[in-house]
Scaffold this motif. Structure first.
Motif, short mmCIF file in Angstrom:
data_model
loop_
_atom_site.label_atom_id
_atom_site.label_comp_id
_atom_site.label_asym_id
_atom_site.label_seq_id
_atom_site.Cartn_x
_atom_site.Cartn_y
_atom_site.Cartn_z
N THR A 133 4.05 4.84 -8.28
CA THR A 133 4.55 3.50 -7.98
C THR A 133 3.85 3.04 -6.72
O THR A 133 3.76 3.80 -5.75
CB THR A 133 6.08 3.52 -7.74
N LYS A 134 3.37 1.81 -6.74
CA LYS A 134 2.70 1.25 -5.56
C LYS A 134 3.54 0.10 -5.02
O LYS A 134 4.00 -0.76 -5.77
CB LYS A 134 1.31 0.73 -5.93
N ILE B 38 6.29 14.22 1.92
CA ILE B 38 6.12 12.84 2.37
C ILE B 38 5.17 12.81 3.55
O ILE B 38 5.04 13.79 4.30
CB ILE B 38 7.47 12.17 2.73
N ILE B 39 4.49 11.69 3.68
CA ILE B 39 3.57 11.50 4.79
C ILE B 39 4.10 10.37 5.66
O ILE B 39 4.34 9.26 5.18
CB ILE B 39 2.15 11.19 4.30
N VAL C 118 4.48 6.56 4.41
CA VAL C 118 3.41 5.79 3.75
C VAL C 118 3.12 6.36 2.36
O VAL C 118 2.49 5.69 1.55
CB VAL C 118 2.13 5.73 4.60
N ALA C 119 3.55 7.59 2.11
CA ALA C 119 3.37 8.21 0.80
C ALA C 119 4.49 9.23 0.58
O ALA C 119 4.90 9.91 1.51
CB ALA C 119 2.01 8.90 0.69
N SER D 276 0.81 -1.23 0.00
CA SER D 276 0.00 0.00 0.00
C SER D 276 0.84 1.28 0.00
O SER D 276 0.29 2.37 -0.10
CB SER D 276 -0.94 0.01 1.22
N LEU D 277 2.17 1.15 0.12
CA LEU D 277 3.04 2.32 0.02
C LEU D 277 2.83 2.97 -1.35
O LEU D 277 2.70 2.27 -2.36
CB LEU D 277 4.51 1.91 0.16
#
Length: 143
Positions: A67-68, A126-127, A138-139, A57-58
């Motif tokens: 990109t996942k 970024i999160i 995570v993102a 899920s990144l």
């Protein structure tokens, strides 16, 4: 009158506790990012990726689109930065760290890669989320 005094004192202590928690959170996030700078600068891309959530899920959004997943993100880094000459030395400059909700923050800033093959610089958002007691990205949106 005593109840009003009690409420005011309670809010003061709650406010102090929240502020102390946010300060500790930000310090922990900065520590993760310092560890990433060090790993990247040693061309240890797997070490760098320890700052990311190891999950399908990144999400990473960069010049090649979305990109996942942790593994795909690592594979992309390995392809784009195969040697120390390509990865160079990484430095982050943080412009803002702000809470989004409980146990999550966004971090905005700039990155600087000093490299033999030519320097590269850009911006990021970024999160971070606290997952199982650890701060993880995570993102990531980097340009």
């Amino acid at each position: 009158m005593k109840i009003t005094y009690f409420i005011i004192i309670s809010f003061f202590f709650i406010s102090c506790a929240v502020q102390k928690s946010a300060t500790a959170d930000k310090a922990s996030i900065l520590k993760v990012m310092k560890e990433q700078e060090k790993a990247w600068s040693q061309n240890d891309l797997e070490g760098f990726m320890q700052g990311y959530w190891k999950s399908d899920s990144l999400k990473f959004y960069g010049s090649n689109g979305l990109t996942k997943g942790w593994q795909q993100t690592l594979d992309n880094y390995k392809k784009s930065y195969p040697t120390k000459d390509h990865s160079g030395t990484l430095t982050f400059e943080i412009d803002d760290i702000s809470p989004i909700e409980t146990n999550s923050y966004w971090v905005m800033g700039r990155y600087f890669l000093k490299r033999k093959v030519g320097d590269a610089n850009g911006n990021f958002l970024i999160i971070f989320k606290k997952i199982d007691g650890a701060w993880k990205i995570v993102a990531d949106m980097s340009s």
